[in-house]
Design a protein around this motif. Sequence first.
Motif, PDB file in Angstrom:
ATOM      1  N   SER A   9      -6.803  -2.053   7.442  1.00 27.45           N
ATOM      2  CA  SER A   9      -8.244  -1.867   7.573  1.00 27.45           C
ATOM      3  C   SER A   9      -8.593  -1.406   8.976  1.00 27.45           C
ATOM      4  N   ASN A  10      -8.255  -2.220   9.981  1.00 29.41           N
ATOM      5  CA  ASN A  10      -8.504  -1.797  11.362  1.00 29.41           C
ATOM      6  C   ASN A  10      -7.717  -0.543  11.688  1.00 29.41           C
ATOM      7  N   VAL A  11      -6.464  -0.492  11.252  1.00 29.68           N
ATOM      8  CA  VAL A  11      -5.600   0.683  11.385  1.00 29.68           C
ATOM      9  C   VAL A  11      -4.872   0.849  10.058  1.00 29.68           C
ATOM     10  N   THR A  12      -4.026   1.849   9.942  1.00 24.46           N
ATOM     11  CA  THR A  12      -3.192   2.016   8.756  1.00 24.46           C
ATOM     12  C   THR A  12      -1.743   2.181   9.213  1.00 24.46           C
ATOM     13  N   THR A  58       0.824  -1.210   0.000  1.00 18.44           N
ATOM     14  CA  THR A  58       0.000   0.000   0.000  1.00 18.44           C
ATOM     15  C   THR A  58       0.858   1.259   0.000  1.00 18.44           C
ATOM     16  N   PHE A  59       1.947   1.258   0.765  1.00 25.26           N
ATOM     17  CA  PHE A  59       2.812   2.431   0.866  1.00 25.26           C
ATOM     18  C   PHE A  59       3.443   2.768  -0.477  1.00 25.26           C
ATOM     19  N   TYR A  60       3.908   1.779  -1.210  1.00 25.18           N
ATOM     20  CA  TYR A  60       4.633   2.044  -2.452  1.00 25.18           C
ATOM     21  C   TYR A  60       3.728   2.224  -3.664  1.00 25.18           C
ATOM     22  N   ILE A 117      -0.100   5.276   3.606  1.00 27.29           N
ATOM     23  CA  ILE A 117      -0.781   3.993   3.816  1.00 27.29           C
ATOM     24  C   ILE A 117      -2.282   4.249   3.830  1.00 27.29           C
ATOM     25  N   VAL A 118      -2.967   3.744   2.827  1.00 28.18           N
ATOM     26  CA  VAL A 118      -4.406   4.004   2.707  1.00 28.18           C
ATOM     27  C   VAL A 118      -5.190   2.776   3.166  1.00 28.18           C
ATOM     28  N   GLN A 119      -6.429   3.028   3.521  1.00 27.71           N
ATOM     29  CA  GLN A 119      -7.277   1.978   4.104  1.00 27.71           C
ATOM     30  C   GLN A 119      -8.007   1.200   3.024  1.00 27.71           C
ATOM     31  N   LEU A 120      -8.285  -0.057   3.307  1.00 31.40           N
ATOM     32  CA  LEU A 120      -9.073  -0.873   2.385  1.00 31.40           C
ATOM     33  C   LEU A 120     -10.468  -0.279   2.202  1.00 31.40           C
TER      34      LEU A 120
END
Length: 298
Positions: free
Chosen positions: A215-218, A53-55, A122-125
């Motif tokens: 999802s719960n956190v990022t 997610t980060f990259y 970092i984005v969330q689902l």
Amino acid sequence: MFFDAALIESIPRLFTPVLLAAIGSALCDRANVFNIALEGMMLIGAFAAVVGTFYTGNALAGLGLAIVSGALSGLVFAYFGVTRGGDHIIVSIGFNVLAIGLTAFLLGRIFGVSGQFDDPAIVQLPRIHLGPVADIPLIGPFVSGQSILVWLAIFLVVAVTWLLKNHKYGLRLRAAGQNAAAMRTVGVSPERVKTAAVIACGVLCAMGGAQLSISNVTLFTEGMSAGRGWIALVIMMMCSARLPWILPTAILFGLVDAFGFRMQGLGLPQQLTESMPYVLAIVVLMLVFRKRTARYAR
């Protein structure tokens, strides 16, 4: 108010990682593979999800990388535990230790930090919102606005139950665990069937890890699986790998976990509230084995 919409909304987020890992554990159990490396597989999946997610800036890409890492984790376990005939418990313990060390090492090498990595990239689902359903008391917060993995986990309970009962792979899975020699006589390799089960378990555990980290956190924290793999194993054992029972049991543990977080807000020590799901797991497991022992003693 103690029992409110926020508490109800948190239950699916908390039971989903455990449910996914328990489904994978049930597949391994049917194939007679005693896989207790669920914890390590979840941790690697959580880390891979954050890296992807980060990259890429895309949560689904992070989930995809987590799935790939889970498949590779399953392949590693299957090579040593199935192909090479290693003791499953020893292989599992080694894998869990490897996962803890590897994720901590890569956290420093890739991101240059230790302990925890948190970044706006970092984005969330994606979450699925059900419109007017969200306004229904109790039910709305439970089903609306949840991660796609919550719904995927529930769907997999139904799909895997059907597969095990009605598909030839389900029959082969049971045969590989109960009578491998008979499988060889009809030209089917029990090792391949077991390997497929372990790889599927790795993928499911990795998706559970992705639920934790994107999802719960990022963010990613060292050891963030925090014993959930062990709870998933206990759930599988107490339900005798029966998926229709695994789902409500996982929901029960999610409820207890949610209560624990809520009681932290009331001033109870964090160590006490975080131990609640594990205390419940121990008590339930004791009751299950006591019942089985009494049955065999008759």
